[in-house]
Design a protein around this motif. Structure first.
Motif, mmCIF file in Angstrom:
data_model
loop_
_atom_site.group_PDB
_atom_site.id
_atom_site.type_symbol
_atom_site.label_atom_id
_atom_site.label_comp_id
_atom_site.label_asym_id
_atom_site.label_seq_id
_atom_site.Cartn_x
_atom_site.Cartn_y
_atom_site.Cartn_z
ATOM 1 N N LEU A 114 5.051 -6.983 4.086
ATOM 2 C CA LEU A 114 4.496 -5.691 4.502
ATOM 3 C C LEU A 114 5.120 -4.529 3.735
ATOM 4 O O LEU A 114 4.458 -3.528 3.452
ATOM 5 N N GLY A 115 6.399 -4.655 3.392
ATOM 6 C CA GLY A 115 7.059 -3.597 2.632
ATOM 7 C C GLY A 115 6.449 -3.419 1.256
ATOM 8 O O GLY A 115 6.207 -2.298 0.799
ATOM 9 N N VAL A 116 6.179 -4.529 0.590
ATOM 10 C CA VAL A 116 5.571 -4.465 -0.731
ATOM 11 C C VAL A 116 4.142 -3.951 -0.635
ATOM 12 O O VAL A 116 3.693 -3.152 -1.467
ATOM 13 N N LEU A 117 3.416 -4.396 0.382
ATOM 14 C CA LEU A 117 2.043 -3.906 0.555
ATOM 15 C C LEU A 117 2.018 -2.402 0.801
ATOM 16 O O LEU A 117 1.075 -1.707 0.385
ATOM 17 N N LEU A 118 3.050 -1.897 1.464
ATOM 18 C CA LEU A 118 3.118 -0.465 1.710
ATOM 19 C C LEU A 118 3.157 0.313 0.395
ATOM 20 O O LEU A 118 2.488 1.349 0.252
ATOM 21 N N PHE A 119 3.896 -0.211 -0.580
ATOM 22 C CA PHE A 119 4.035 0.500 -1.851
ATOM 23 C C PHE A 119 2.975 0.110 -2.867
ATOM 24 O O PHE A 119 2.660 0.895 -3.758
ATOM 25 N N PHE A 120 2.431 -1.075 -2.751
ATOM 26 C CA PHE A 120 1.379 -1.503 -3.672
ATOM 27 C C PHE A 120 -0.005 -0.996 -3.255
ATOM 28 O O PHE A 120 -0.850 -0.767 -4.114
ATOM 29 N N ILE A 121 -0.223 -0.833 -1.959
ATOM 30 C CA ILE A 121 -1.560 -0.480 -1.473
ATOM 31 C C ILE A 121 -1.577 0.889 -0.797
ATOM 32 O O ILE A 121 -2.331 1.785 -1.214
ATOM 33 N N ALA A 122 -0.751 1.059 0.243
ATOM 34 C CA ALA A 122 -0.820 2.283 1.041
ATOM 35 C C ALA A 122 -0.413 3.521 0.241
ATOM 36 O O ALA A 122 -1.066 4.560 0.310
ATOM 37 N N LEU A 123 0.676 3.403 -0.519
ATOM 38 C CA LEU A 123 1.161 4.569 -1.265
ATOM 39 C C LEU A 123 0.146 5.055 -2.305
ATOM 40 O O LEU A 123 -0.165 6.249 -2.349
ATOM 41 N N PRO A 124 -0.410 4.178 -3.169
ATOM 42 C CA PRO A 124 -1.410 4.672 -4.131
ATOM 43 C C PRO A 124 -2.679 5.192 -3.474
ATOM 44 O O PRO A 124 -3.345 6.067 -4.032
ATOM 45 N N LEU A 125 -3.027 4.664 -2.285
ATOM 46 C CA LEU A 125 -4.230 5.150 -1.605
ATOM 47 C C LEU A 125 -4.020 6.517 -0.965
ATOM 48 O O LEU A 125 -4.905 7.379 -1.004
#
Length: 405
Positions: free
Chosen positions: A30-41
Motif C-alpha cells: 500500500l505504501g508503494v501504491l500511494l506513491f506510484f498511483i495516488a501521488l501522481p493522480l
C-alpha cells in the motif's frame, strides 16, 4: 556456443520473471501504491488548484497625494481603473499608509511628490515612489504591471498633447502615434503563474514519485535481507543486469498511463499551455522515466528501511526543484551547480517538455536534452547494476548472523 545460448535464455528468463514478480510486490504494498498511483493522480490537481487564478487582480494600494492637483488625481484614477490594482484609500501621509500596510489593508503604497505636476509642466521627469509588500511576488507583479502601464499611457498622452499644440499637429494626425508596441508572450500567453511553473512541476512530480516508490521497494528488500541472513526470498536468482532492467520495465509500464494523464490531460483540464505534439513529448519523456527508475535503484544504499525513503524524498525534492532551472535559470548558475543539475533527469525533462508542450518545438529541435536523457539512462543503468551487486555482497556478509527480533 550452447553455453552462450543458455546464458542468453537465462538472461531473458530472469528479466521476464523479475518483471512479473515486481508487479506483485508493487500491488501488494500500500505504501508503494500511494506513491506510484495516488501521488501522481492527486498532486498535479492540488498544485494547479492552489495556483488558480493564475494572476492576482485588484491588489489594494494606498495613495499618498502630496501634490493634490488634477494631474495627480488623474494618475490615481488610472491606477484604480487598472485591472491589476485598486485604490483602497488616500492616506494623509506616508506613515499612515505604512500603518495600513502593517494591518494588511493594503499591499502597496504610491506616493505622489509635491512637485509632480510642476515637473510635468516643465517637461521634466516626474518620479513616483512605490512601496510594495514582497511577501507574495504575484502581488508585486500586479502592482508593477499597473504602474508601468499607467506611466507609459500618461507619457504617451503628454507627448501627444504637446504635438497637438505644435505646428506639426497636422502631420502627427496623419502619421499617428510615435511608437506602437504589441506584446506576444510565447509559451505563457496568459502570463499566469500556474502556466509558468506547473508545466515544469508535473515533470518533477513524475520523477520524484517514481524515485520514492523505487526507494521504498528497495527499503523493503533490505528489511527482508536483514531478517533472512542477507538473502531476499523475493529476489530472482539470475544476472543482475536482467533484474535491474526487469524492475524498470515494470515501473515503466505502470507509469505509462499516469504519464499520459499528467502530461496531456492535466494541461487540458486546467487550460495550461499545450500546443505541442503529444507523440513528440511522450516519446521525449520515455528516457526520463527510465533514467528515474535507474536513479532510484542507484540510491538504494541510502535506504536500509522503508521509512528511510521519506528522508531521501524530502532532501532531494527542494534541491531538484532549484537545480531544474524553474526558479533560477541554469546558465546563470555556477559551474558546480550547473554540472550537478545536468545529472538530474528532471532537469532535461523539464527543459524539453516545456519546449515541446508550451513552445511547439519538435522532438528534433529538442535533440540536446533528449540525447542527454538517453546518456543518463545508459550511465545510471550500469551504475545501478554495479551498486546492486555490491549491496547484495555487503548484505550477505553483514547479515550472516540472524538479527534478534
Amino acid at each position: 556456443m550452447k553455453k552462450i545460448i543458455d546464458n542468453i535464455k537465462r538472461w531473458w528468463h530472469t528479466l521476464f520473471q523479475v518483471w512479473i514478480k515486481e508487479y506483485r510486490l508493487v500491488f501488494s504494498d500500500l505504501g508503494v501504491l500511494l506513491f506510484f498511483i495516488a501521488l501522481p493522480l492527486a498532486y498535479p490537481i492540488v498544485y494547479t488548484l492552489i495556483y488558480n487564478p493564475e494572476i492576482v487582480y485588484d491588489v489594494p494600494v494606498a495613495v499618498v497625494d502630496n501634490c493634490r492637483t488634477a494631474d495627480s488625481r488623474q494618475f490615481a484614477r488610472m491606477i484604480d481603473a487598472s485591472p491589476y490594482t485598486k485604490v483602497a484609500g488616500y492616506a494623509s501621509d506616508l506613515e499612515e499608509a505604512k500603518t495600513w500596510m502593517k494591518e494588511r489593508k493594503v499591499y502597496g503604497i504610491m506616493e505622489l511628490p509635491h512637485d509632480y505636476s510642476r515637473k510635468i509642466g516643465r517637461n521634466e521627469q516626474a518620479v513616483v515612489p512605490i512601496y510594495c509588500d514582497m511577501s507574495l511576488l504575484l502581488r508585486y507583479k500586479s502592482i508593477l504591471l499597473a504602474t508601468t502601464d499607467v506611466s507609459l499611457q500618461l507619457g504617451s498622452d503628454i507627448r501627444t498633447k504637446k504635438i497637438d499644440y505644435s505646428p506639426v499637429a497636422l502631420l502627427s494626425t496623419a502619421v499617428g502615434s510615435t511608437v506602437s508596441t504589441e506584446s506576444f508572450f510565447l509559451g505563457d500567453v496568459t502570463q499566469g503563474f500556474a502556466s509558468f511553473v506547473m508545466i515544469g512541476i508535473v515533470v518533477l512530480i513524475l520523477q520524484q514519485s517514481l524515485v520514492l516508490g523505487v526507494l521504498m521497494l528497495g527499503g523493503g528488500s533490505s528489511e527482508r535481507r536483514r531478517k533472512n541472513r542477507g538473502i531476499d526470498p523475493e529476489e530472482t536468482d539470475g544476472p543482475m543486469s536482467a533484474s535491474i532492467l526487469g524492475k524498470s520495465l515494470c515501473y515503466l509500464t505502470i507509469y505509462a498511463p499516469l504519464t499520459i494523464y499528467i502530461l496531456h490531460y492535466i494541461p487540458v483540464m486546467f487550460s495550461l499551455p499545450h500546443i505541442g505534439n503529444p507523440l513528440d513529448y511522450l516519446t521525449f519523456i520515455l528516457p526520463m522515466l527510465l533514467a528515474s527508475t535507474f536513479l532510484g535503484q542507484m540510491l538504494r544504499p541510502l535506504v536500509v528501511e522503508r521509512e528511510s525513503s521519506f528522508l531521501v524524498f524530502v532532501f532531494t525534492s527542494v534541491l531538484f526543484l532549484f537545480l531544474s532551472g524553474l526558479t533560477w535559470p541554469r546558465p546563470a548558475m555556477s559551474d558546480v551547480w550547473f554540472m550537478l543539475s545536468s545529472l538530474v533527469p528532471a532537469t532535461w525533462g523539464i527543459e524539453g517538455f516545456i519546449g515541446i508542450n508550451s513552445n511547439g518545438a519538435t522532438l528534433g529541435e529538442m535533440s540536446t536534452p533528449y540525447l542527454m536523457l538517453w546518456a543518463l539512462t545508459i550511465a545510471y543503468y550500469f551504475i545501478a547494476v554495479i551498486i546492486e551487486k555490491w549491496c547484495k555482497r555487503r548484505d550477505l556478509r553483514h547479515y550472516k548472523v540472524p538479527s534478534v527480533p
